[in-house]
Enzyme design. Sequence first.
Site, PDB file in Angstrom:
ATOM      1  N   ALA A 266       0.346   5.354  -0.231  1.00  0.00           N
ATOM      2  CA  ALA A 266      -0.465   6.628  -0.198  1.00  0.00           C
ATOM      3  C   ALA A 266      -0.181   7.252  -1.390  1.00  0.00           C
ATOM      4  CB  ALA A 266      -0.345   7.278   1.094  1.00  0.00           C
TER       5      ALA A 266
ATOM      6  N   GLY B 101      10.717  -4.710   2.417  1.00  0.00           N
ATOM      7  CA  GLY B 101      11.956  -3.759   2.419  1.00  0.00           C
ATOM      8  C   GLY B 101      12.837  -4.152   1.514  1.00  0.00           C
ATOM      9  N   ASP B 102      12.968  -3.401   0.524  1.00  0.00           N
ATOM     10  CA  ASP B 102      14.011  -3.369  -0.447  1.00  0.00           C
ATOM     11  C   ASP B 102      13.985  -4.348  -1.439  1.00  0.00           C
ATOM     12  OD1 ASP B 102      15.326  -1.194   0.772  1.00  0.00           O
ATOM     13  OD2 ASP B 102      16.607  -2.108   1.922  1.00  0.00           O
TER      14      ASP B 102
ATOM     15  N   PRO C  24       0.783  -1.266  -0.020  1.00  0.00           N
ATOM     16  CA  PRO C  24      -0.139  -0.048  -0.078  1.00  0.00           C
ATOM     17  C   PRO C  24       0.904   1.254   0.009  1.00  0.00           C
ATOM     18  CG  PRO C  24       0.067  -1.121   2.049  1.00  0.00           C
ATOM     19  CD  PRO C  24       0.897  -1.779   1.077  1.00  0.00           C
TER      20      PRO C  24
ATOM     21  N   CYS D  36       2.988   3.931   9.879  1.00  0.00           N
ATOM     22  CA  CYS D  36       3.150   5.307   9.256  1.00  0.00           C
ATOM     23  C   CYS D  36       4.034   5.855  10.112  1.00  0.00           C
ATOM     24  CB  CYS D  36       2.229   5.993   9.157  1.00  0.00           C
ATOM     25  SG  CYS D  36       2.107   7.574   8.741  1.00  0.00           S
TER      26      CYS D  36
HETATM   27  C1  LIG Z   1       4.867   6.860  -1.463  1.00  0.00           C
HETATM   28  C2  LIG Z   1       4.793   6.050  -0.489  1.00  0.00           C
HETATM   29  C3  LIG Z   1       3.769   6.125   0.197  1.00  0.00           C
HETATM   30  C4  LIG Z   1       3.409   4.901   1.350  1.00  0.00           C
HETATM   31  N1  LIG Z   1       2.225   4.937   1.883  1.00  0.00           N
HETATM   32  C5  LIG Z   1       2.026   3.833   2.547  1.00  0.00           C
HETATM   33  C6  LIG Z   1       0.596   3.683   3.082  1.00  0.00           C
HETATM   34  O1  LIG Z   1      -0.378   4.435   2.877  1.00  0.00           O
HETATM   35  N2  LIG Z   1       0.655   2.530   4.023  1.00  0.00           N
HETATM   36  C7  LIG Z   1       1.593   1.737   4.212  1.00  0.00           C
HETATM   37  O2  LIG Z   1       1.245   0.980   5.269  1.00  0.00           O
HETATM   38  N3  LIG Z   1       2.943   2.043   3.739  1.00  0.00           N
HETATM   39  C8  LIG Z   1       3.164   3.031   3.061  1.00  0.00           C
HETATM   40  N4  LIG Z   1       4.254   2.925   2.551  1.00  0.00           N
HETATM   41  C9  LIG Z   1       5.314   2.076   2.714  1.00  0.00           C
HETATM   42  C10 LIG Z   1       5.524   0.930   2.067  1.00  0.00           C
HETATM   43  O3  LIG Z   1       4.004   0.187   1.940  1.00  0.00           O
HETATM   44  C11 LIG Z   1       6.438   0.047   2.372  1.00  0.00           C
HETATM   45  O4  LIG Z   1       6.363  -0.517   3.380  1.00  0.00           O
HETATM   46  C12 LIG Z   1       7.796   0.704   2.189  1.00  0.00           C
HETATM   47  O5  LIG Z   1       8.041   1.456   0.923  1.00  0.00           O
HETATM   48  C13 LIG Z   1       9.035  -0.315   2.217  1.00  0.00           C
HETATM   49  O6  LIG Z   1       9.132  -1.020   1.160  1.00  0.00           O
HETATM   50  P1  LIG Z   1      10.057  -0.901   0.086  1.00  0.00           P
HETATM   51  O7  LIG Z   1      11.649  -0.991   0.563  1.00  0.00           O
HETATM   52  O8  LIG Z   1       9.829  -2.319  -0.741  1.00  0.00           O
HETATM   53  O9  LIG Z   1       9.678   0.315  -0.783  1.00  0.00           O
HETATM   54  C14 LIG Z   1       4.560   4.030   1.426  1.00  0.00           C
HETATM   55  C15 LIG Z   1       5.714   3.965   0.703  1.00  0.00           C
HETATM   56  C16 LIG Z   1       5.844   4.982  -0.207  1.00  0.00           C
HETATM   57  C17 LIG Z   1       7.463   5.130  -1.094  1.00  0.00           C
END
Ligand SMILES: Cc1cc2nc3c(=O)[nH]c(=O)nc-3n(C[C@H](O)[C@H](O)[C@H](O)COP(=O)(O)O)c2cc1C
Length: 376
Positions: A25, A210-211, A23, A108
């Site tokens: 936002a 994560g990553d 997810p 968050c």
């Molecule tokens: C632009 C953006 C918006 C995000 N909004 C939410 C959100 O609304 N709810 C949530 O649980 N995590 C949110 N996250 C966190 C991501 O769901 C995820 O946990 C985080 O990016 C780590 O994963 P990654 O390393 O694959 O990016 C957001 C991340 C990004 C980059």
Amino acid sequence: MCASPAPLQLGPLSVWPPVVLAPMAGVTNVAYRTLCRRHGGGLYVSEMVGARALVERDPKSDLKAAFAPDEDPRSIQLYAIDPEDVRGAVELLVAEERVDHIDLNFGCPAPKVTRHGGGAVLPWRTALYAAIVDAAVRAAGDVPVTVKLRLGIDDDHLTYLEAGRVAADLGVAAVALHARTAEQRYGPPADWSHITQLVEAVDVPVLGNGDVWEAHDALRMVDETGCAGVVVGRGCLGRPWLFRDLQAAFDGRPVPAAPDLGEVVDLVAEHARLMVHWYGADVGLREMRKHTSWYLQGFPVGGALRRELNQVSSLDQLDALLASVDRAIPFDEGVRRNARGHTTPPKKVTLPQGWLDTREHDAPLPALAGTVVSGG
Ligand SMILES: Cc1cc2nc3c(=O)[nH]c(=O)nc-3n(C[C@H](O)[C@H](O)[C@H](O)COP(=O)(O)O)c2cc1C
């Protein structure tokens, strides 16, 4: 460890490959999910929707909770700080048969909510956290509920093991873990060893997050941690074809080559059309700007074109600009793992006065903690 990947089972849902669009936002709206879904299987979670606003039938929240007619399964993320709000929102979604999966956001790190005890710091208050999860699970009936956690507030105040166990005992279908603390924001690499620890601590599927930037990261995460599925966030920003790569990798097929600029601008055009379809030209094209810059990262298209793309007010204008690029330019492998979306460095978490002194606070959180902000 060498786990062999299996479909992700969330209550009645069987998801193959075991991949979840995180997810995000302002990103994972119905338009973007439609584009991502076209590339591969998985579970595609909505952007975060405030439970209270949904109950109050706020039109903006209803749009955030919209699904495409062919979307299956329909997955929503709710944000709540109050058990009654989440109960109301889940009852409404279930009664109106609007969703097939509900995720609860406890990740968050935005000061705007943590300073009032919301978001990633809420699981510190064990009783309130449990009451929210319990209310959601009970109201959801057969619809599977998952929770999405960070590791905790900071290295000295980790909450994920306890929060994971509590949620599992209350009947969630899975626990997703973003392997960073709130303090870490998006700074240091995610520490997957915590995902392994959670897998060992709970008897429900764990979704590692994560990553994951490339398909092989996902296989490695499953292999190293034993998690039942991977949650993909920033890796797919401007790269919805990552879901095609993930499908291939989990199917045991070679991962296709990255698209060249021609294919990428076709995706920009398709994405923009979906945005305009759902949000109208004004909002749709304005919201499209960040995506366009992610899509074009690494391609030598020049500053002038980037600036013009940032100002388009119609699809015709967009098409004309995209038609001017050299379609044969290959994808720049050098930018594959560049962070996009959030890159915030570590920062001390803003907390309510006396928050760390006890986990037994009993006053309800102020409404400001429930403000829906962009982030997780
Ligand atoms: C632009 C953006 C918006 C995000 N909004 C939410 C959100 O609304 N709810 C949530 O649980 N995590 C949110 N996250 C966190 C991501 O769901 C995820 O946990 C985080 O990016 C780590 O994963 P990654 O390393 O694959 O990016 C957001 C991340 C990004 C980059």
